[in-house]
Scaffold this motif. Structure first.
Motif, PDB file in Angstrom:
ATOM      1  N   MET A   1       0.826  -1.191   0.000  1.00  0.00           N
ATOM      2  CA  MET A   1       0.000   0.000   0.000  1.00  0.00           C
ATOM      3  C   MET A   1       0.874   1.260   0.000  1.00  0.00           C
ATOM      4  SD  MET A   1      -3.089   0.762  -0.139  1.00  0.00           S
ATOM      5  CE  MET A   1      -4.218   2.060   0.134  1.00  0.00           C
ATOM      6  N   LYS A   2       1.940   1.207   0.799  1.00  0.00           N
ATOM      7  CA  LYS A   2       2.847   2.354   0.832  1.00  0.00           C
ATOM      8  C   LYS A   2       3.493   2.572  -0.534  1.00  0.00           C
ATOM      9  CE  LYS A   2       4.117   2.072   5.687  1.00  0.00           C
ATOM     10  NZ  LYS A   2       5.206   1.872   6.642  1.00  0.00           N
ATOM     11  N   ASN A   3       3.784   1.468  -1.223  1.00  0.00           N
ATOM     12  CA  ASN A   3       4.414   1.560  -2.527  1.00  0.00           C
ATOM     13  C   ASN A   3       3.478   2.226  -3.536  1.00  0.00           C
ATOM     14  OD1 ASN A   3       6.303   1.245  -4.488  1.00  0.00           O
ATOM     15  ND2 ASN A   3       5.895  -0.918  -4.838  1.00  0.00           N
ATOM     16  N   ILE A   4       2.208   1.846  -3.517  1.00  0.00           N
ATOM     17  CA  ILE A   4       1.231   2.439  -4.438  1.00  0.00           C
ATOM     18  C   ILE A   4       1.051   3.918  -4.137  1.00  0.00           C
ATOM     19  CG2 ILE A   4      -1.195   2.399  -5.133  1.00  0.00           C
ATOM     20  CD1 ILE A   4      -1.141  -0.621  -4.620  1.00  0.00           C
ATOM     21  N   LEU A   5       0.976   4.249  -2.855  1.00  0.00           N
ATOM     22  CA  LEU A   5       0.800   5.646  -2.468  1.00  0.00           C
ATOM     23  C   LEU A   5       2.013   6.487  -2.866  1.00  0.00           C
ATOM     24  CD1 LEU A   5      -1.103   7.609  -1.069  1.00  0.00           C
ATOM     25  CD2 LEU A   5       0.033   7.075   1.079  1.00  0.00           C
ATOM     26  N   SER A   6       3.201   5.948  -2.684  1.00  0.00           N
ATOM     27  CA  SER A   6       4.398   6.699  -3.063  1.00  0.00           C
ATOM     28  C   SER A   6       4.475   6.873  -4.584  1.00  0.00           C
ATOM     29  CB  SER A   6       5.653   6.014  -2.537  1.00  0.00           C
ATOM     30  OG  SER A   6       5.792   4.734  -3.094  1.00  0.00           O
ATOM     31  N   LEU A   7       4.064   5.855  -5.349  1.00  0.00           N
ATOM     32  CA  LEU A   7       4.030   5.996  -6.800  1.00  0.00           C
ATOM     33  C   LEU A   7       3.000   7.039  -7.232  1.00  0.00           C
ATOM     34  CD1 LEU A   7       4.328   2.293  -8.038  1.00  0.00           C
ATOM     35  CD2 LEU A   7       6.026   4.119  -8.242  1.00  0.00           C
ATOM     36  N   LEU A   8       1.882   7.090  -6.543  1.00  0.00           N
ATOM     37  CA  LEU A   8       0.859   8.089  -6.849  1.00  0.00           C
ATOM     38  C   LEU A   8       1.383   9.502  -6.586  1.00  0.00           C
ATOM     39  CD1 LEU A   8      -2.145   8.551  -7.641  1.00  0.00           C
ATOM     40  CD2 LEU A   8      -2.626   8.538  -5.202  1.00  0.00           C
TER      41      LEU A   8
END
Length: 78
Positions: A1-8
């Motif tokens: 989830m953190k990875n998706i948020l950081s990519l966003l």
């Protein structure tokens, strides 16, 4: 989830620096949507309290208790 948020977040920064007009359009649409969501949330809170108090008043006035009614129906089905 953190990875998706950081990519966003990285994508938003990239759009901000690469194509400013697209970023402004996205931000403008987000602001319009958030206004409607806030309005819907306020109306939801007001009507939720109103209907909850109405249910309680009707229960006290007419002796309508939904929990007892649901239990009776459940017992009849069995």
């Amino acid at each position: 989830m953190k990875n998706i948020l950081s990519l966003l977040i990285l994508g938003v920064f990239a759009i901000y620096f690469i194509q400013r007009s697209l970023f402004d359009t996205l931000l403008n649409n987000l602001v319009h949507v958030s206004q409607f969501l806030l309005l819907f949330y306020v109306i939801w809170i007001l009507f939720y309290d109103f209907f909850r108090s109405l249910k309680k008043k009707l229960g006290e006035k007419f002796g309508i208790h939904l929990k007892r009614f649901k239990r009776k129906i459940y017992k009849l089905k069995r």
